[in-house]
Design a protein around this motif. Structure first.
Motif: not given
Length: 156
Positions: A31-36
């Motif tokens: 799992r990876l989380v990339a915020y705008v």
């Protein structure tokens, strides 16, 4: 009777993403989380900016395909707020992944060399854009030096 799929270009959406946060390998994959951080939306019917705070809760599956899971908000030039949510797939051949996942080289890869598609749905309470509440869209994505960009088409 089966009819051919038809579409109409809506806009190009570009999102600058913060550095991905690796959650780690869980039962479903990595799992990876990339915020705008910010971005733009430009087209004949919708123009505006991407608001910070949205993001992609992506999953790299065991087969190497990235499963997209995005929630984001657009603020139009005339003040409407449009919520966008979409899934999708990004499948980059293993030999291209080092270049693809390096911001300095990501944009040098021809988007025709990898698969990157999304299926956006939109939600808004603004009557000027209520038509978005009733359509299905498809995005054709590409990697950029600051994140991602999509050409978004309404499926007719």
């Amino acid at each position: 009777m089966v009819t051919a799929l038809k579409s109409q270009f809506l806009f190009t959406m570009s999102a600058d993403l913060e550095e991905s946060i690796p959650v780690g390998a869980g039962p479903l994959g990595m799992r990876l989380v990339a915020y705008v951080a910010d971005g733009t939306v430009k087209g004949d019917k919708v123009n505006g900016v991407m608001l910070p705070g949205g993001g992609d809760w992506a999953l790299i599956r065991s087969d190497g395909c990235l499963q997209i899971d995005v929630r984001a908000c657009i603020k139009t030039d005339d003040g409407a707020i449009i919520y966008a949510t979409y899934g999708g797939r990004m499948d980059i051949p293993a030999d291209l992944q080092p270049k693809a996942f390096n911001r300095a080289t990501a944009e040098t890869i021809d988007p025709g060399e990898y698969y990157f598609r999304t299926c956006p749905l939109f939600e808004t309470g603004d009557e000027r854009y209520a038509w978005l509440n009733r359509i299905q869209a498809v995005g054709v994505g590409r990697l950029t030096s600051t994140g991602v960009a999509y050409d978004v088409h309404q499926i007719l």
